[in-house]
Design a protein around this motif. Sequence first.
Motif, PDB file in Angstrom:
ATOM      1  N   GLU A  79      14.558  38.258  51.421  1.00  0.00           N
ATOM      2  CA  GLU A  79      14.340  38.698  52.805  1.00  0.00           C
ATOM      3  C   GLU A  79      13.973  40.178  52.867  1.00  0.00           C
ATOM      4  O   GLU A  79      13.375  40.629  53.840  1.00  0.00           O
ATOM      5  CB  GLU A  79      15.596  38.379  53.630  1.00  0.00           C
ATOM      6  N   ALA A  80      14.340  40.922  51.846  1.00  0.00           N
ATOM      7  CA  ALA A  80      13.945  42.321  51.716  1.00  0.00           C
ATOM      8  C   ALA A  80      13.569  42.573  50.256  1.00  0.00           C
ATOM      9  O   ALA A  80      13.970  41.820  49.368  1.00  0.00           O
ATOM     10  CB  ALA A  80      15.083  43.253  52.142  1.00  0.00           C
ATOM     11  N   PRO A  81      12.822  43.640  49.986  1.00  0.00           N
ATOM     12  CA  PRO A  81      12.483  43.925  48.592  1.00  0.00           C
ATOM     13  C   PRO A  81      13.708  44.129  47.714  1.00  0.00           C
ATOM     14  O   PRO A  81      13.708  43.763  46.536  1.00  0.00           O
ATOM     15  CB  PRO A  81      11.650  45.214  48.695  1.00  0.00           C
ATOM     16  N   GLU A  82      14.756  44.749  48.287  1.00  0.00           N
ATOM     17  CA  GLU A  82      16.026  44.902  47.578  1.00  0.00           C
ATOM     18  C   GLU A  82      17.117  44.269  48.445  1.00  0.00           C
ATOM     19  O   GLU A  82      17.309  44.652  49.600  1.00  0.00           O
ATOM     20  CB  GLU A  82      16.345  46.374  47.321  1.00  0.00           C
ATOM     21  N   GLU A  83      17.836  43.312  47.891  1.00  0.00           N
ATOM     22  CA  GLU A  83      18.860  42.592  48.656  1.00  0.00           C
ATOM     23  C   GLU A  83      19.915  42.076  47.684  1.00  0.00           C
ATOM     24  O   GLU A  83      19.669  41.925  46.485  1.00  0.00           O
ATOM     25  CB  GLU A  83      18.229  41.428  49.424  1.00  0.00           C
ATOM     26  N   MET A  84      21.119  41.814  48.195  1.00  0.00           N
ATOM     27  CA  MET A  84      22.158  41.254  47.345  1.00  0.00           C
ATOM     28  C   MET A  84      23.147  40.433  48.164  1.00  0.00           C
ATOM     29  O   MET A  84      23.322  40.648  49.363  1.00  0.00           O
ATOM     30  CB  MET A  84      22.892  42.343  46.573  1.00  0.00           C
ATOM     31  N   HIS A  85      23.772  39.467  47.479  1.00  0.00           N
ATOM     32  CA  HIS A  85      24.851  38.662  48.042  1.00  0.00           C
ATOM     33  C   HIS A  85      26.179  39.241  47.548  1.00  0.00           C
ATOM     34  O   HIS A  85      26.236  39.846  46.474  1.00  0.00           O
ATOM     35  CB  HIS A  85      24.730  37.204  47.611  1.00  0.00           C
ATOM     36  N   ILE A  86      27.249  39.020  48.315  1.00  0.00           N
ATOM     37  CA  ILE A  86      28.538  39.639  48.003  1.00  0.00           C
ATOM     38  C   ILE A  86      29.636  38.592  48.075  1.00  0.00           C
ATOM     39  O   ILE A  86      29.756  37.852  49.074  1.00  0.00           O
ATOM     40  CB  ILE A  86      28.860  40.781  48.985  1.00  0.00           C
ATOM     41  N   TRP A  87      30.462  38.541  47.046  1.00  0.00           N
ATOM     42  CA  TRP A  87      31.584  37.610  46.963  1.00  0.00           C
ATOM     43  C   TRP A  87      32.885  38.396  46.826  1.00  0.00           C
ATOM     44  O   TRP A  87      32.982  39.330  46.021  1.00  0.00           O
ATOM     45  CB  TRP A  87      31.385  36.704  45.750  1.00  0.00           C
ATOM     46  N   ILE A  88      33.870  38.054  47.674  1.00  0.00           N
ATOM     47  CA  ILE A  88      35.201  38.669  47.613  1.00  0.00           C
ATOM     48  C   ILE A  88      36.176  37.560  47.225  1.00  0.00           C
ATOM     49  O   ILE A  88      36.622  36.781  48.089  1.00  0.00           O
ATOM     50  CB  ILE A  88      35.597  39.304  48.959  1.00  0.00           C
ATOM     51  N   PRO A  89      36.508  37.421  45.941  1.00  0.00           N
ATOM     52  CA  PRO A  89      37.260  36.246  45.496  1.00  0.00           C
ATOM     53  C   PRO A  89      38.651  36.118  46.116  1.00  0.00           C
ATOM     54  O   PRO A  89      39.089  35.010  46.429  1.00  0.00           O
ATOM     55  CB  PRO A  89      37.333  36.422  43.976  1.00  0.00           C
ATOM     56  N   GLN A  90      39.367  37.252  46.310  1.00  0.00           N
ATOM     57  CA  GLN A  90      40.714  37.164  46.883  1.00  0.00           C
ATOM     58  C   GLN A  90      40.708  36.565  48.283  1.00  0.00           C
ATOM     59  O   GLN A  90      41.697  35.981  48.723  1.00  0.00           O
ATOM     60  CB  GLN A  90      41.385  38.537  46.922  1.00  0.00           C
ATOM     61  N   LEU A  91      39.580  36.709  49.000  1.00  0.00           N
ATOM     62  CA  LEU A  91      39.499  36.252  50.390  1.00  0.00           C
ATOM     63  C   LEU A  91      38.673  34.975  50.534  1.00  0.00           C
ATOM     64  O   LEU A  91      38.593  34.416  51.631  1.00  0.00           O
ATOM     65  CB  LEU A  91      38.891  37.356  51.266  1.00  0.00           C
ATOM     66  N   GLY A  92      38.062  34.524  49.451  1.00  0.00           N
ATOM     67  CA  GLY A  92      37.171  33.360  49.542  1.00  0.00           C
ATOM     68  C   GLY A  92      36.011  33.595  50.479  1.00  0.00           C
ATOM     69  O   GLY A  92      35.465  32.653  51.071  1.00  0.00           O
ATOM     70  N   ALA A  93      35.582  34.863  50.598  1.00  0.00           N
ATOM     71  CA  ALA A  93      34.588  35.259  51.599  1.00  0.00           C
ATOM     72  C   ALA A  93      33.271  35.617  50.929  1.00  0.00           C
ATOM     73  O   ALA A  93      33.236  36.364  49.945  1.00  0.00           O
ATOM     74  CB  ALA A  93      35.105  36.440  52.416  1.00  0.00           C
ATOM     75  N   LEU A  94      32.199  35.115  51.487  1.00  0.00           N
ATOM     76  CA  LEU A  94      30.860  35.266  50.928  1.00  0.00           C
ATOM     77  C   LEU A  94      29.887  35.698  52.018  1.00  0.00           C
ATOM     78  O   LEU A  94      29.962  35.224  53.150  1.00  0.00           O
ATOM     79  CB  LEU A  94      30.397  33.918  50.353  1.00  0.00           C
ATOM     80  N   GLY A 152      19.444  47.391  43.920  1.00  0.00           N
ATOM     81  CA  GLY A 152      18.305  48.098  43.348  1.00  0.00           C
ATOM     82  C   GLY A 152      18.681  49.494  42.902  1.00  0.00           C
ATOM     83  O   GLY A 152      19.782  49.980  43.155  1.00  0.00           O
ATOM     84  N   THR A 153      17.766  50.154  42.240  1.00  0.00           N
ATOM     85  CA  THR A 153      17.994  51.564  41.908  1.00  0.00           C
ATOM     86  C   THR A 153      17.999  52.380  43.195  1.00  0.00           C
ATOM     87  O   THR A 153      17.474  51.949  44.229  1.00  0.00           O
ATOM     88  CB  THR A 153      16.906  52.094  40.969  1.00  0.00           C
ATOM     89  N   ILE A 154      18.572  53.551  43.121  1.00  0.00           N
ATOM     90  CA  ILE A 154      18.591  54.408  44.307  1.00  0.00           C
ATOM     91  C   ILE A 154      17.165  54.747  44.731  1.00  0.00           C
ATOM     92  O   ILE A 154      16.822  54.699  45.923  1.00  0.00           O
ATOM     93  CB  ILE A 154      19.411  55.685  44.032  1.00  0.00           C
ATOM     94  N   ALA A 155      16.318  55.045  43.756  1.00  0.00           N
ATOM     95  CA  ALA A 155      14.927  55.376  44.082  1.00  0.00           C
ATOM     96  C   ALA A 155      14.219  54.198  44.730  1.00  0.00           C
ATOM     97  O   ALA A 155      13.448  54.375  45.688  1.00  0.00           O
ATOM     98  CB  ALA A 155      14.191  55.811  42.817  1.00  0.00           C
ATOM     99  N   SER A 156      14.474  53.009  44.228  1.00  0.00           N
ATOM    100  CA  SER A 156      13.826  51.827  44.797  1.00  0.00           C
ATOM    101  C   SER A 156      14.331  51.544  46.197  1.00  0.00           C
ATOM    102  O   SER A 156      13.551  51.233  47.107  1.00  0.00           O
ATOM    103  CB  SER A 156      14.064  50.613  43.893  1.00  0.00           C
ATOM    104  N   PHE A 157      15.638  51.651  46.393  1.00  0.00           N
ATOM    105  CA  PHE A 157      16.181  51.408  47.733  1.00  0.00           C
ATOM    106  C   PHE A 157      15.602  52.410  48.730  1.00  0.00           C
ATOM    107  O   PHE A 157      15.146  52.033  49.815  1.00  0.00           O
ATOM    108  CB  PHE A 157      17.708  51.488  47.721  1.00  0.00           C
ATOM    109  N   ASP A 158      15.615  53.695  48.355  1.00  0.00           N
ATOM    110  CA  ASP A 158      15.041  54.719  49.238  1.00  0.00           C
ATOM    111  C   ASP A 158      13.570  54.417  49.542  1.00  0.00           C
ATOM    112  O   ASP A 158      13.121  54.509  50.690  1.00  0.00           O
ATOM    113  CB  ASP A 158      15.141  56.095  48.587  1.00  0.00           C
TER     114      ASP A 158
END
Length: 633
Positions: free
Chosen positions: A266-281, A180-186
């Motif tokens: 699960e929250a108003p601002e949320e994100m998933h994260i993928w690390i391709p070199q590690l195959g980690a999600l 999210g934007t910084i203002a939205s996250f805050d």
Amino acid sequence: MTYTPKSATPATAEANRDAPARYDVDDRQDFADSDRGLIAPFPDKLYSADGREVFDAARFDYIGEDVPAPDTVHPSLWRQSQIIRKGGLYKVTDGVYQVRNNDIANLTVVEGETGLVVVDCMASVEAATQGMTMIREHVSDHPVAAVIYTHTHIDHYGGVKGIVSADDVASGKVPIIAPGTIASFDKHAIGENVIAGNAMTRRASYAFGSLLDLDATGHVTCGIGIASVPGVTISYLSPTDPITETGTRRDLGGLEFEFLYAPDTEAPEEMHIWIPQLGALTCAENANHSLHNIQTLRGARTRDARNFARYLDETLERWGDDVQVHYGPHTWPVWGNATVTAFLESQRDTYKYLHDQALRLANKGYTPLEAAEEIELPEELGRKWFNRGYHGTLHHDVRAVFTKELGMWDGDPVSLHPHPPAEAARRFVDLIGADKVLAEGRRAFEAADYRWAAQILHALVFAEPENQAARHLQADAYEQMGYQAEGPQWRGVFLTAARELREGVQPASFASASPDTILAMPIGILFDFAAVHLIGDKAATADLRIAFHFTDSDETWTMWIRRGVLNARRGSLAPQLTVSGPKAALVGTLLQPGSADQLVAAGEIELDGDAETLSALAGLLDDFDPDFNIVIP
């Protein structure tokens, strides 16, 4: 005096003994997975900055792995608690490490060639500091290259100052990346946890069992983490690097991170994260070893179950062929491509099922409660341990779908303008008679109809709050409901209600509106926080205008009160008084105007204009009791 709960009744003991037939009790994989990769257990108890003990994992030793579930704990919750009581530093995969279960949330550290990337910071500075000390001792002394908040909840940013200093963030040395934007996250981080924080904290003390003793008749665990630890330091630093588009990438510590923006889940601002070199999600809290809340019992914005499913499916579409491990900010990881994808598919389908079936029944004319009583997960979903209700429950999640899609009214005209609870209770008892209500409550309890006993006795307790016989009998009913609850938050609510009916209100042990969090508020949100303290009817004829000049940021805002409303805007707008000083001092002046004289005497603020304006403001602001009544009016 020591509080002594009662034992499980024969009916409760029988219900809990029969419960395992509904589950795959032979599936013990979670026990092995939760142990996998252990590097070191916690070396010590957790202490606050002033030396107070705030957490000791040994207090959970009664939940032994080979100890059968006692009659006072639902066996499914007991199993989950046996797993999450284990804690320490774990290797998830090459380059990914977690500290688990000295807090309700995990600390995840990703080691790149040039630095460490910390994904979520736990709930407290103390827990995060202990976790980072273990990382330094056993994993790496690389500097922290970045901090990532996966979403806006307090148990994912509260420990940030145990990870990184405010100066390093302000200088740009260490970015804080967030959705999210910084203002939205805050806005959502501070707004959700602070502006409604007094109500939320009181409700959370029920849901998370923080007012209960740690034993088999009290708090067991929180289901997704070992405990919500009281008496700790909660910190906050605003994000500096916002993620607002899926597919955004960042090179952090020598590794590539790719983000999937998943708002309104699960929250108003949320994100998933993928690390391709590690195959980690990580799917943040959109995928857990538990069904999650669509509406929290502590109180928060209602979530969109359909979005849980939508973003989990997009995650599978993007990275499902390549993922090798899923790690979360709660509970333990999942390893292996086939296992991870099956886990995410099952969680996706669980959220979509409860969403779709709730609205199917809504369209057939069911009320939320009627639908919640009707809907059960299909066996293929419901027998998966990670779909059980250790945080949300199917029952209250179905009702939450109605709230999200249809609003607060259940569609029954009688619920549109009812009498308030105490007045309705008085009329009910006047009609039927206190003795008859008490007798029916006793009959229902003896018949093990605890829901009805609690419900009918509620009328008598609210009509006659000093009626000890009614209070104690309702407490007995709530207690058995707590012992039979699979969901730890339902257990916490019912058992805390029982305790407060017997002993009175228990003092608060935790507050989400910490001084650090209040000081971290953006200025606009700070005035929003002040506005909810305004007593509208007293302020209806007030006409106040006060300018606040924040000398550390060289900003001026004018706050005005008219028609019972507090507004604020940038600039100096014909104020009756101007107050100048650093933000910390102006926060004190705004929220506690009576402190202005001391701040002036100490040279922390300067006043220009009519100082009596602050006295008038002080007379219009309300105080919030952190220990307000719940089980009596």
